[in-house]
Motif scaffolding. Structure first.
Motif, PDB file in Angstrom:
ATOM      1  N   VAL A   1       0.810  -1.217   0.000  1.00 64.89           N
ATOM      2  CA  VAL A   1       0.000   0.000   0.000  1.00 64.89           C
ATOM      3  C   VAL A   1       0.846   1.273   0.000  1.00 64.89           C
ATOM      4  O   VAL A   1       0.556   2.223  -0.738  1.00 64.89           O
ATOM      5  CB  VAL A   1      -0.999  -0.023   1.182  1.00 64.89           C
ATOM      6  CG1 VAL A   1      -1.570   1.351   1.457  1.00 64.89           C
ATOM      7  CG2 VAL A   1      -2.106  -1.018   0.911  1.00 64.89           C
ATOM      8  N   ASP A   2       1.879   1.332   0.804  1.00 62.37           N
ATOM      9  CA  ASP A   2       2.689   2.555   0.885  1.00 62.37           C
ATOM     10  C   ASP A   2       3.293   2.922  -0.474  1.00 62.37           C
ATOM     11  O   ASP A   2       3.293   4.093  -0.863  1.00 62.37           O
ATOM     12  CB  ASP A   2       3.801   2.410   1.927  1.00 62.37           C
ATOM     13  CG  ASP A   2       3.270   2.438   3.351  1.00 62.37           C
ATOM     14  OD1 ASP A   2       2.158   2.964   3.568  1.00 62.37           O
ATOM     15  OD2 ASP A   2       3.956   1.925   4.260  1.00 62.37           O
ATOM     16  N   ARG A   3       3.819   1.940  -1.187  1.00 63.66           N
ATOM     17  CA  ARG A   3       4.417   2.190  -2.505  1.00 63.66           C
ATOM     18  C   ARG A   3       3.371   2.762  -3.467  1.00 63.66           C
ATOM     19  O   ARG A   3       3.606   3.768  -4.144  1.00 63.66           O
ATOM     20  CB  ARG A   3       4.984   0.888  -3.082  1.00 63.66           C
ATOM     21  CG  ARG A   3       5.526   1.039  -4.501  1.00 63.66           C
ATOM     22  CD  ARG A   3       5.774  -0.298  -5.194  1.00 63.66           C
ATOM     23  NE  ARG A   3       4.525  -0.829  -5.705  1.00 63.66           N
ATOM     24  CZ  ARG A   3       4.085  -2.063  -5.499  1.00 63.66           C
ATOM     25  NH1 ARG A   3       4.787  -2.916  -4.792  1.00 63.66           N
ATOM     26  NH2 ARG A   3       2.951  -2.470  -6.011  1.00 63.66           N
ATOM     27  N   ILE A   4       2.218   2.145  -3.507  1.00 60.40           N
ATOM     28  CA  ILE A   4       1.170   2.565  -4.442  1.00 60.40           C
ATOM     29  C   ILE A   4       0.635   3.944  -4.059  1.00 60.40           C
ATOM     30  O   ILE A   4       0.352   4.773  -4.929  1.00 60.40           O
ATOM     31  CB  ILE A   4       0.057   1.501  -4.494  1.00 60.40           C
ATOM     32  CG1 ILE A   4       0.646   0.204  -5.050  1.00 60.40           C
ATOM     33  CG2 ILE A   4      -1.119   1.967  -5.329  1.00 60.40           C
ATOM     34  CD1 ILE A   4      -0.215  -1.011  -4.838  1.00 60.40           C
ATOM     35  N   ALA A   5       0.505   4.209  -2.753  1.00 54.71           N
ATOM     36  CA  ALA A   5       0.028   5.514  -2.288  1.00 54.71           C
ATOM     37  C   ALA A   5       0.966   6.626  -2.756  1.00 54.71           C
ATOM     38  O   ALA A   5       0.509   7.691  -3.194  1.00 54.71           O
ATOM     39  CB  ALA A   5      -0.096   5.515  -0.770  1.00 54.71           C
ATOM     40  N   LYS A   6       2.268   6.395  -2.686  1.00 49.88           N
ATOM     41  CA  LYS A   6       3.241   7.403  -3.124  1.00 49.88           C
ATOM     42  C   LYS A   6       3.162   7.619  -4.634  1.00 49.88           C
ATOM     43  O   LYS A   6       3.152   8.749  -5.111  1.00 49.88           O
ATOM     44  CB  LYS A   6       4.660   6.983  -2.743  1.00 49.88           C
ATOM     45  CG  LYS A   6       4.967   7.147  -1.279  1.00 49.88           C
ATOM     46  CD  LYS A   6       6.375   6.689  -0.969  1.00 49.88           C
ATOM     47  CE  LYS A   6       6.581   6.630   0.538  1.00 49.88           C
ATOM     48  NZ  LYS A   6       7.805   5.940   0.903  1.00 49.88           N
ATOM     49  N   VAL A   7       3.128   6.534  -5.386  1.00 47.41           N
ATOM     50  CA  VAL A   7       3.128   6.641  -6.844  1.00 47.41           C
ATOM     51  C   VAL A   7       1.841   7.290  -7.356  1.00 47.41           C
ATOM     52  O   VAL A   7       1.876   8.135  -8.255  1.00 47.41           O
ATOM     53  CB  VAL A   7       3.324   5.246  -7.493  1.00 47.41           C
ATOM     54  CG1 VAL A   7       3.113   5.293  -8.993  1.00 47.41           C
ATOM     55  CG2 VAL A   7       4.705   4.709  -7.171  1.00 47.41           C
ATOM     56  N   ARG A   8       0.710   6.924  -6.783  1.00 44.27           N
ATOM     57  CA  ARG A   8      -0.594   7.442  -7.244  1.00 44.27           C
ATOM     58  C   ARG A   8      -1.031   8.718  -6.515  1.00 44.27           C
ATOM     59  O   ARG A   8      -2.052   9.294  -6.871  1.00 44.27           O
ATOM     60  CB  ARG A   8      -1.663   6.366  -7.081  1.00 44.27           C
ATOM     61  CG  ARG A   8      -1.522   5.225  -8.071  1.00 44.27           C
ATOM     62  CD  ARG A   8      -2.690   4.259  -7.935  1.00 44.27           C
ATOM     63  NE  ARG A   8      -2.619   3.193  -8.899  1.00 44.27           N
ATOM     64  CZ  ARG A   8      -3.309   3.167 -10.043  1.00 44.27           C
ATOM     65  NH1 ARG A   8      -4.123   4.139 -10.343  1.00 44.27           N
ATOM     66  NH2 ARG A   8      -3.196   2.142 -10.864  1.00 44.27           N
ATOM     67  N   ASN A   9      -0.273   9.100  -5.498  1.00 45.11           N
ATOM     68  CA  ASN A   9      -0.616  10.271  -4.699  1.00 45.11           C
ATOM     69  C   ASN A   9      -2.034  10.138  -4.123  1.00 45.11           C
ATOM     70  O   ASN A   9      -2.873  11.032  -4.261  1.00 45.11           O
ATOM     71  CB  ASN A   9      -0.467  11.564  -5.520  1.00 45.11           C
ATOM     72  CG  ASN A   9      -0.383  12.777  -4.633  1.00 45.11           C
ATOM     73  OD1 ASN A   9       0.002  12.680  -3.463  1.00 45.11           O
ATOM     74  ND2 ASN A   9      -0.749  13.926  -5.173  1.00 45.11           N
ATOM     75  N   VAL A  10      -2.271   8.994  -3.496  1.00 47.30           N
ATOM     76  CA  VAL A  10      -3.554   8.670  -2.880  1.00 47.30           C
ATOM     77  C   VAL A  10      -3.280   8.395  -1.400  1.00 47.30           C
ATOM     78  O   VAL A  10      -2.266   7.771  -1.065  1.00 47.30           O
ATOM     79  CB  VAL A  10      -4.171   7.405  -3.548  1.00 47.30           C
ATOM     80  CG1 VAL A  10      -5.431   6.971  -2.853  1.00 47.30           C
ATOM     81  CG2 VAL A  10      -4.420   7.653  -5.018  1.00 47.30           C
ATOM     82  N   PRO A  11      -4.173   8.835  -0.506  1.00 48.92           N
ATOM     83  CA  PRO A  11      -3.960   8.558   0.919  1.00 48.92           C
ATOM     84  C   PRO A  11      -3.904   7.053   1.209  1.00 48.92           C
ATOM     85  O   PRO A  11      -4.650   6.266   0.630  1.00 48.92           O
ATOM     86  CB  PRO A  11      -5.181   9.186   1.599  1.00 48.92           C
ATOM     87  CG  PRO A  11      -5.729  10.164   0.618  1.00 48.92           C
ATOM     88  CD  PRO A  11      -5.367   9.651  -0.737  1.00 48.92           C
ATOM     89  N   VAL A  12      -3.007   6.688   2.108  1.00 53.14           N
ATOM     90  CA  VAL A  12      -2.838   5.282   2.488  1.00 53.14           C
ATOM     91  C   VAL A  12      -4.158   4.688   2.980  1.00 53.14           C
ATOM     92  O   VAL A  12      -4.505   3.559   2.638  1.00 53.14           O
ATOM     93  CB  VAL A  12      -1.733   5.144   3.569  1.00 53.14           C
ATOM     94  CG1 VAL A  12      -1.714   3.754   4.175  1.00 53.14           C
ATOM     95  CG2 VAL A  12      -0.375   5.486   2.982  1.00 53.14           C
ATOM     96  N   GLN A  13      -4.902   5.466   3.763  1.00 52.46           N
ATOM     97  CA  GLN A  13      -6.174   4.973   4.313  1.00 52.46           C
ATOM     98  C   GLN A  13      -7.157   4.628   3.204  1.00 52.46           C
ATOM     99  O   GLN A  13      -7.911   3.656   3.315  1.00 52.46           O
ATOM    100  CB  GLN A  13      -6.815   6.014   5.256  1.00 52.46           C
ATOM    101  CG  GLN A  13      -6.009   6.322   6.490  1.00 52.46           C
ATOM    102  CD  GLN A  13      -4.853   7.302   6.225  1.00 52.46           C
ATOM    103  OE1 GLN A  13      -4.734   7.899   5.162  1.00 52.46           O
ATOM    104  NE2 GLN A  13      -3.975   7.431   7.215  1.00 52.46           N
ATOM    105  N   LYS A  14      -7.182   5.404   2.127  1.00 46.97           N
ATOM    106  CA  LYS A  14      -8.071   5.127   0.988  1.00 46.97           C
ATOM    107  C   LYS A  14      -7.710   3.792   0.350  1.00 46.97           C
ATOM    108  O   LYS A  14      -8.583   2.979   0.047  1.00 46.97           O
ATOM    109  CB  LYS A  14      -7.973   6.262  -0.030  1.00 46.97           C
ATOM    110  CG  LYS A  14      -8.758   6.044  -1.290  1.00 46.97           C
ATOM    111  CD  LYS A  14     -10.218   6.257  -1.081  1.00 46.97           C
ATOM    112  CE  LYS A  14     -10.945   6.204  -2.414  1.00 46.97           C
ATOM    113  NZ  LYS A  14     -12.350   5.967  -2.261  1.00 46.97           N
TER     114      LYS A  14
END
Length: 186
Positions: free
Chosen positions: A138-151
């Motif tokens: 999740v952390d990797r994808i959140a950074k790349v997509r600029n989406v909150p981790v909680q989402k």
């Protein structure tokens, strides 16, 4: 001798008729009772067709990684590598997968990597991963997509398939469906 050959030939003919005809028609008939009539789960999105029952390769950092495949995700050649945990070549492949995962998922410790993210399944086509295997990415994808981790964690939770009847098999997440849901994010 004649008394053994004739029954053997009859048994062979009956077995041949049963397994190539009756049994095949029974399985085909039972498949008609299920959604998609035994043709697998087909998902259409953005003009493309995907088969959710077959593992697929996702290597881009903006997607959840699938379980590795010993057959290159080729459904025509389903099978495992048949190399055991003491095989040096196999251990090298697994270590390379671990190293690659760690490079792409900064902050994750080697001990935190679920085994299914670095070892291929018996068929080489497993479309599912565990909740833990999804959450560790999740952390990797959140950074790349600029989406909150909680989402992203919520999307993962929404895509968990519970065990059959609450008893049979583990909870799992279909990687294709999860990644298609990511593409629907605005």
């Amino acid at each position: 001798m004649k008394q053994h050959i004739l029954p053997a030939i009859r048994l062979t003919i009956v077995t041949l008729i049963f397994f190539s005809g009756v049994y095949t028609l029974a399985v085909l008939g039972a498949a008609q009772l299920f959604p998609n009539h035994g043709k697998g789960e087909v998902i259409e999105q953005n003009g493309k067709r995907y088969y959710a029952n077959i593992g697929q390769s996702f290597t881009d950092d903006k997607y959840f990684n699938s379980r590795p495949s010993a057959v290159g995700y080729n459904a025509a050649g389903s099978g495992g590598s048949n190399k055991g945990p003491s095989n040096e070549e196999y251990l090298g492949v697994v270590q390379a997968r671990i190293d690659t995962f760690l490079v792409h998922n900064l902050g994750v410790q080697k001990a935190d990597i679920p085994v299914e993210l670095v070892t291929a399944s018996g068929s080489g086509l497993d479309p599912d991963i565990s909740e833990k295997a999804a959450l560790v990415q999740v952390d990797r994808i959140a950074k790349v997509r600029n989406v909150p981790v909680q989402k992203l964690q919520q999307i993962v939770k929404e895509h968990i398939s519970k065990p059959l009847l609450g008893l049979f098999g583990p909870a799992k997440i279909n990687v294709l469906k999860l990644n298609l849901a990511l593409d629907q994010l605005k």
